[in-house]
Design a protein around this motif. Sequence first.
Motif, mmCIF file in Angstrom:
data_model
loop_
_atom_site.group_PDB
_atom_site.id
_atom_site.type_symbol
_atom_site.label_atom_id
_atom_site.label_comp_id
_atom_site.label_asym_id
_atom_site.label_seq_id
_atom_site.Cartn_x
_atom_site.Cartn_y
_atom_site.Cartn_z
ATOM 1 N N HIS A 38 -10.389 3.778 7.783
ATOM 2 C CA HIS A 38 -11.707 3.181 7.581
ATOM 3 C C HIS A 38 -12.710 4.264 7.981
ATOM 4 O O HIS A 38 -12.639 4.777 9.093
ATOM 5 C CB HIS A 38 -11.894 1.943 8.459
ATOM 6 N N GLU A 57 -7.611 13.125 7.927
ATOM 7 C CA GLU A 57 -7.520 11.823 7.260
ATOM 8 C C GLU A 57 -6.542 11.857 6.093
ATOM 9 O O GLU A 57 -5.759 10.929 5.896
ATOM 10 C CB GLU A 57 -8.905 11.391 6.768
ATOM 11 N N TYR A 73 -8.762 5.236 0.888
ATOM 12 C CA TYR A 73 -9.300 4.717 2.142
ATOM 13 C C TYR A 73 -9.424 3.198 2.055
ATOM 14 O O TYR A 73 -9.763 2.655 1.010
ATOM 15 C CB TYR A 73 -10.657 5.338 2.443
ATOM 16 N N ALA A 74 -9.180 2.509 3.170
ATOM 17 C CA ALA A 74 -9.251 1.055 3.185
ATOM 18 C C ALA A 74 -10.692 0.566 3.091
ATOM 19 O O ALA A 74 -10.967 -0.430 2.431
ATOM 20 C CB ALA A 74 -8.595 0.509 4.445
ATOM 21 N N SER A 75 -11.598 1.244 3.763
ATOM 22 C CA SER A 75 -13.015 0.904 3.643
ATOM 23 C C SER A 75 -13.849 2.136 3.922
ATOM 24 O O SER A 75 -13.459 3.007 4.693
ATOM 25 C CB SER A 75 -13.397 -0.234 4.593
ATOM 26 N N THR A 128 -3.256 9.502 5.716
ATOM 27 C CA THR A 128 -2.996 8.573 4.610
ATOM 28 C C THR A 128 -1.666 8.895 3.929
ATOM 29 O O THR A 128 -0.975 7.989 3.466
ATOM 30 C CB THR A 128 -4.130 8.582 3.556
ATOM 31 N N GLY A 141 0.953 6.952 5.566
ATOM 32 C CA GLY A 141 0.819 5.504 5.550
ATOM 33 C C GLY A 141 -0.240 4.914 6.464
ATOM 34 O O GLY A 141 -0.317 3.699 6.609
ATOM 35 N N TRP A 142 -1.045 5.739 7.070
ATOM 36 C CA TRP A 142 -2.101 5.213 7.927
ATOM 37 C C TRP A 142 -3.169 4.543 7.075
ATOM 38 O O TRP A 142 -3.410 4.928 5.934
ATOM 39 C CB TRP A 142 -2.753 6.328 8.713
ATOM 40 N N VAL A 143 -3.833 3.563 7.644
ATOM 41 C CA VAL A 143 -4.955 2.898 7.004
ATOM 42 C C VAL A 143 -6.228 3.510 7.596
ATOM 43 O O VAL A 143 -6.420 3.502 8.806
ATOM 44 C CB VAL A 143 -4.917 1.375 7.267
#
Length: 94
Positions: free
Chosen positions: A53, A42, A69-71, A46, A49-51
């Motif tokens: 969750h 993870e 982290y986005a969520s 990130t 540029g990955w999102v």
Amino acid sequence: MLVPLGVGVGGREIGWRPDDSPHITITGITKGGKGITLRCIERRATQHGWVIHRANPKLTGESDWLEGYASIADTPPGMWAQSQYLLELMTQRQ
């Protein structure tokens, strides 16, 4: 992108290339390092540029490494809400 996972026979780097194969399965015994491996994957994602969750009921008290982290969902109601959101997001992308 190559996500390093280890070193194979002869010193060859072993890794996951999500562009070639977008799915990965991580299995192992309890306390065998699955969570740490996933964190490393993870973090690398990130950085590119990955999102991300994340849903995991075992996250309680481990939030110091979850920056970016986005969520994050760590309760059943939170995980349900997150899954509904992601379903809507994926439906919009079709």
